[in-house]
Design a protein around this motif. Structure first.
Motif, PDB file in Angstrom:
ATOM      1  N   LEU A 168       7.810  -4.224  29.212  1.00 21.43           N
ATOM      2  CA  LEU A 168       8.863  -3.926  30.186  1.00 21.43           C
ATOM      3  C   LEU A 168       9.417  -2.517  29.960  1.00 21.43           C
ATOM      4  O   LEU A 168       9.544  -1.730  30.894  1.00 21.43           O
ATOM      5  CB  LEU A 168       9.988  -4.969  30.080  1.00 21.43           C
ATOM      6  N   LYS A 169       9.681  -2.229  28.696  1.00 25.62           N
ATOM      7  CA  LYS A 169      10.298  -0.944  28.363  1.00 25.62           C
ATOM      8  C   LYS A 169       9.388   0.220  28.749  1.00 25.62           C
ATOM      9  O   LYS A 169       9.836   1.211  29.322  1.00 25.62           O
ATOM     10  CB  LYS A 169      10.579  -0.900  26.858  1.00 25.62           C
ATOM     11  N   SER A 170       8.087   0.085  28.454  1.00 27.80           N
ATOM     12  CA  SER A 170       7.262   1.261  28.702  1.00 27.80           C
ATOM     13  C   SER A 170       6.563   1.254  30.060  1.00 27.80           C
ATOM     14  O   SER A 170       6.076   2.303  30.488  1.00 27.80           O
ATOM     15  CB  SER A 170       6.266   1.496  27.557  1.00 27.80           C
ATOM     16  N   THR A 171       6.504   0.112  30.772  1.00 32.19           N
ATOM     17  CA  THR A 171       5.779   0.143  32.056  1.00 32.19           C
ATOM     18  C   THR A 171       6.583  -0.407  33.232  1.00 32.19           C
ATOM     19  O   THR A 171       6.176  -0.263  34.379  1.00 32.19           O
ATOM     20  CB  THR A 171       4.486  -0.710  31.978  1.00 32.19           C
TER      21      THR A 171
ATOM     22  N   PHE B 222       5.723  -8.450  22.709  1.00 32.95           N
ATOM     23  CA  PHE B 222       4.770  -7.792  23.607  1.00 32.95           C
ATOM     24  C   PHE B 222       5.413  -7.568  24.977  1.00 32.95           C
ATOM     25  O   PHE B 222       5.356  -6.477  25.540  1.00 32.95           O
ATOM     26  CB  PHE B 222       3.518  -8.678  23.724  1.00 32.95           C
ATOM     27  N   CYS B 223       6.058  -8.626  25.518  1.00 34.05           N
ATOM     28  CA  CYS B 223       6.645  -8.534  26.867  1.00 34.05           C
ATOM     29  C   CYS B 223       7.821  -7.557  26.902  1.00 34.05           C
ATOM     30  O   CYS B 223       7.989  -6.821  27.877  1.00 34.05           O
ATOM     31  CB  CYS B 223       7.093  -9.914  27.358  1.00 34.05           C
TER      32      CYS B 223
ATOM     33  N   LYS C 272      16.440 -11.420  35.757  1.00 32.23           N
ATOM     34  CA  LYS C 272      16.516 -10.128  35.070  1.00 32.23           C
ATOM     35  C   LYS C 272      15.744  -9.068  35.863  1.00 32.23           C
ATOM     36  O   LYS C 272      16.236  -7.958  36.080  1.00 32.23           O
ATOM     37  CB  LYS C 272      15.917 -10.273  33.661  1.00 32.23           C
ATOM     38  N   ALA C 273      14.545  -9.450  36.326  1.00 30.83           N
ATOM     39  CA  ALA C 273      13.712  -8.507  37.087  1.00 30.83           C
ATOM     40  C   ALA C 273      14.424  -8.081  38.371  1.00 30.83           C
ATOM     41  O   ALA C 273      14.447  -6.893  38.711  1.00 30.83           O
ATOM     42  CB  ALA C 273      12.367  -9.162  37.421  1.00 30.83           C
ATOM     43  N   ILE C 274      15.021  -9.047  39.043  1.00 29.39           N
ATOM     44  CA  ILE C 274      15.713  -8.731  40.301  1.00 29.39           C
ATOM     45  C   ILE C 274      16.885  -7.786  40.020  1.00 29.39           C
ATOM     46  O   ILE C 274      17.103  -6.801  40.732  1.00 29.39           O
ATOM     47  CB  ILE C 274      16.161 -10.029  41.019  1.00 29.39           C
TER      48      ILE C 274
END
Ligand code: PMP
Ligand code: GLU
Length: 378
Positions: free
Chosen positions: A334-337, A329-330, A21-23
């Motif tokens: 992800l959404k805000s940072t 939390f995660c 997902k990150a990639i």
């Protein structure tokens, strides 16, 4: 059409899923810092690249359990490292530590056999035990993520077939203490179970107190060692691991492998040979620097607590004072940072998140700064 009902209960690897997902998000041009991956960020060592380049013409099957020279060299390295008499008959080469473990479970488990899994635990143990028809039994580690032998004792039944030990430990970065391993040895004296030592992080240790669990537990004829080159030489994508065990187990694994994948990639086997020829890397010094940096930065964060990792490359952060639901939390993080961490639920540890420090110092600094802002405004 109905699919296999056993598989419908199996979960995809959350760590691999989040990494992908990150990639994907990065490819879209988003400002992402990926601290999910259980993967070193270093390139293939130059010495390995050079050795492998000479072997590119090799294209034939190798013996199923691996090239003879490789098995011999792994055996010598295991003998030296573990001080356990080892020959090529004790070694089977696999497509990564993950395949090694899966084939071990296939080899030893009958339906309903129980496998003791200390938790928090790496994502694949539970799913692999389920896939191979066994029953995972979860045993909590202590508050500092050491072995809790009284808990192990409590969870023993007539069906207990195996116990998994992973030190250095994923996801917590802990190492199991000599003291508790000795207590475990006493408990296991009268038990006839397999002890699977997943030593994949064994070269990435920061503490002088570290001892390979098998060194304490031996002599133990039911010991099965899992290891490989993914973490020792940053060869995750090359998929090369091995099992060291008694010849019966090794032959059975080779039989399974002969009907499933066959030999591990020939080129990767040459990479492993090169890795054994050039065992020294500078990874530990680099990781040590990052570990100190991240530890110092994290120390200033409100409401987050953690133990300094003594091995591997993970910080396991207790976020219970902020949110018990690590998944939520995660997602918000992800959404805000733009930072991705692995929620503790993936490891059966709600209220924790895993942060990999296998990333550049620049990214680690930025990530912890963003995390600070995020936590302060949560
Ligand atoms: N054991 C543990 C604890 C792991 O974290 C991993 C993930 N890399 C493996 C085994 C499997 O490693 P490999 O990439 O060699 O399959
Ligand atoms: N073991 C690594 C991790 O925990 C890689 C991912 C996986 O193999 O599932 O992130």
């Amino acid at each position: 059409m109905k699919l296999n009902s056993k598989i419908s209960k199996i979960k995809e690897s959350q760590t691999l899923k989040l990494n992908a997902k990150a990639i994907g998000l990065k490819k879209q041009g988003l400002d992402i810092i990926n601290l999910t991956a259980g993967e070193l960020d270093f390139d293939t060592p130059k010495v390995i690249q050079n050795e492998v380049r000479k072997k590119l013409a090799e294209n034939k099957y190798t013996p199923v359990p691996g090239l003879t020279e490789l098995r011999k060299n792994i055996a010598s390295s295991v003998q030296k490292n573990y001080q356990i008499k080892t020959s090529k008959k004790n070694i089977v080469v696999t497509a990564g530590g993950k395949q090694a473990l899966y084939e071990v479970f296939q080899t030893i488990l009958n339906p309903g056999d129980e496998v003791l899994i200390p938790i928090p635990a790496w994502v694949s143990y539970e799913q692999q035990v389920l896939l191979t028809g066994g029953k995972p039994v979860f045993v909590p580690l202590t508050k500092t993520f050491d072995l809790d032998v009284s808990e192990i004792k409590k969870h023993f039944t007539k069906k207990t077939k195996a116990l998994i030990l992973n030190s250095p430990h994923n996801p917590t970065g802990a190492i199991f203490t000599k003291k508790n391993l000795e207590v475990l040895k006493k408990l296991l004296k009268n038990k006839s179970i397999f002890v699977i030592c997943d030593d994949i992080y064994e070269k990435l240790v920061f503490s002088k107190k570290y001892i390979l669990p098998s060194k304490i537990l031996k002599p133990c004829k039911n010991l099965i060692i899992i290891n490989g080159f993914s973490k020792s030489h940053a060869l995750t994508g090359w998929r090369i691991g091995y099992v060291a065990a008694n010849p019966d187990i090794v032959e059975t694994i080779a039989k399974i492998q002969s009907q499933t994948s066959g030999n591990a990639s020939v080129i990767s086997q040459y990479a492993a040979l090169a890795a054994l020829k050039f065992p020294k890397t500078d990874y530990l010094q680099i990781l040590q620097k990052r570990r100190r940096l991240v530890g110092r930065l994290l120390n200033d964060l409100p409401k987050i607590s953690f133990n300094f990792p003594e091995g591997s490359f993970y910080f396991f952060l207790n976020i219970k004072k902020i949110d018990q639901n690590s998944k939520q939390f995660c997602q918000r993080l992800l959404k805000s940072t733009g930072i991705l961490l692995v929620p503790g639920e993936a490891f059966r540890a709600r209220g924790f998140v895993r942060l990999s420090f296998a990333a550049s110092e620049k990214n680690l600094k930025t990530a912890v700064n963003r995390l600070r802002n995020f936590v302060e405004n949560y």
